[in-house]
Design an enzyme around this catalytic site. Structure first.
Site, mmCIF file in Angstrom:
data_model
loop_
_atom_site.group_PDB
_atom_site.id
_atom_site.type_symbol
_atom_site.label_atom_id
_atom_site.label_comp_id
_atom_site.label_asym_id
_atom_site.label_seq_id
_atom_site.Cartn_x
_atom_site.Cartn_y
_atom_site.Cartn_z
ATOM 1 N N HIS A 1 -79.979 -21.334 -26.949
ATOM 2 C CA HIS A 1 -79.257 -21.668 -25.711
ATOM 3 C C HIS A 1 -80.223 -22.223 -24.658
ATOM 4 C CE1 HIS A 1 -75.652 -19.922 -27.234
ATOM 5 N NE2 HIS A 1 -76.017 -18.656 -27.093
ATOM 6 N N HIS B 1 -81.628 -16.621 -31.011
ATOM 7 C CA HIS B 1 -80.293 -17.023 -30.564
ATOM 8 C C HIS B 1 -80.328 -17.462 -29.098
ATOM 9 C CE1 HIS B 1 -75.845 -16.807 -30.582
ATOM 10 N NE2 HIS B 1 -76.005 -16.479 -29.312
ATOM 11 N N GLU B 2 -80.880 -16.614 -28.245
ATOM 12 C CA GLU B 2 -80.954 -16.948 -26.828
ATOM 13 C C GLU B 2 -81.908 -18.122 -26.579
ATOM 14 O OE1 GLU B 2 -79.006 -15.762 -24.603
ATOM 15 O OE2 GLU B 2 -78.077 -14.311 -25.954
#
Length: 332
Positions: free
Chosen positions: A21, A17-18
């Site tokens: 980003h 997820h990170e």
């Protein structure tokens, strides 16, 4: 061991997820000050360009710290100075990356476990099929006279046959001899079963396409669950927090590697889904703010946005604590 496996699963879904980003921010030109694996005190750090890469002591996910993400910054390449579409893609990339890892997990799960075929591998407890003399290796060829060639066709035929008649006829092939038996299916959660665990065979192509179907079905099912929670059709006890998830991962670990792979995919879909909800402190709310900014031609006041996020974060933490408390009670 269960806790170790759970931490690995959490690390995978959160880091992807990170990482979404991070890579999107780099691609659109937003400055990333730090990308961290883990939380807490730093064990190791290195600087490459504008970004510090860290390995931290607590294996509880990680984070992507962008310049100007928490407060306005006039530094070149800051998040707050980026165009709306640049910020939108950067925020959206986190949930999208979770959907990517979920697909890979589902495809790998299907590839490892194989495709079910209408051949008896074993029987469930109190199996109606075992009671009428069926044996492992028997190949089911028809249900109530309807020919079945695949496991899906067999399952569908059993559901259809059970609508009109409690007793169904199962035709199977053993040693080149065809036999038909009559049995009464079991009903569980509104579906009919004959108590057969089917054999599975390798199907690489099916795993590739099946991973997409499993991803879509899982994502759509979460809308159904939310709807039932809102209407009262599903109790709040059905919701699990971190403690409950660790327990589920422990159960999956005891069943084998493929079960852990499947659950990793399922958790990743959940993380993507709930992050896309327009709830303050989640990615979905940030995406909503960017859309509103684009429509209004200007962003909300920083103070208003911060207050909404603080209230939303407080409510979210309260919900997590409440659910975790119920999880602990269920465990003991």
């Amino acid at each position: 061991m269960n806790i170790i496996v759970a931490l690995i699963v959490f690390m995978i879904v959160i880091l992807f997820h990170e990482g979404g980003h991070f890579f999107a921010a780099k691609k659109v030109g937003i400055r990333v000050n730090e990308f961290s694996v883990g939380m807490g005190p730093a064990l190791w750090q290195t600087q490459k360009g504008e970004t510090t890469y860290s390995l931290r002591a607590l294996p509880l996910g990680g984070y992507c710290a962008m310049e100007g993400e928490e407060e306005d910054s006039d530094v070149e390449g800051s998040y707050s100075m980026a165009l709306p579409w640049q910020r939108f893609l950067t925020v959206l990339a986190g949930p999208v990356m979770n959907l990517v890892i979920a697909y890979l997990c589902f495809a790998l799960f299907l590839g490892l476990s194989g495709k079910p075929v209408p051949v008896v591998d074993s029987f469930s407890k109190n199996s109606p099929a075992a009671e009428v003399g069926m044996l492992p290796g028997d190949r089911i060829t028809a249900i109530n006279g309807q020919t079945v060639d695949t496991a899906d066709e067999m399952t569908a035929a059993i559901q259809e046959a059970g609508k009109d008649d409690e007793i169904i006829a199962v035709t199977y092939l053993r040693d080149n001899e065809t036999t038909t038996v009559r049995l009464r299916p079991q009903e569980q959660e509104g579906r009919l079963y004959v108590g057969i665990v089917m054999q599975r065979k390798a199907d690489p192509l099916g795993a590739i396409t099946g991973g997409v179907s499993m991803l879509v079905d899982t994502f759509v099912s979460l809308f159904v669950i939310i709807g039932r929670l809102i209407t009262g059709g599903l109790s709040a006890d059905a919701i699990s927090g971190p403690v409950g998830v660790i327990s589920l991962i422990g159960q999956a670990a005891s069943q084998g590697f493929t079960s852990v792979i499947y659950l990793t995919g399922y958790i990743s879909v959940n993380l993507a889904f709930f992050n896309l909800l327009p709830i303050p402190a989640l990615d979905g709310f940030t995406l909503l703010l960017i859309i509103i900014e684009k429509l209004r031609g200007k962003p909300l006041k920083q103070q208003v946005e911060e207050r909404i996020k603080i209230v939303g974060f407080s409510l979210l933490m309260g919900l997590i604590l409440f659910v975790s408390f119920k999880d602990v009670i269920r465990l003991f």
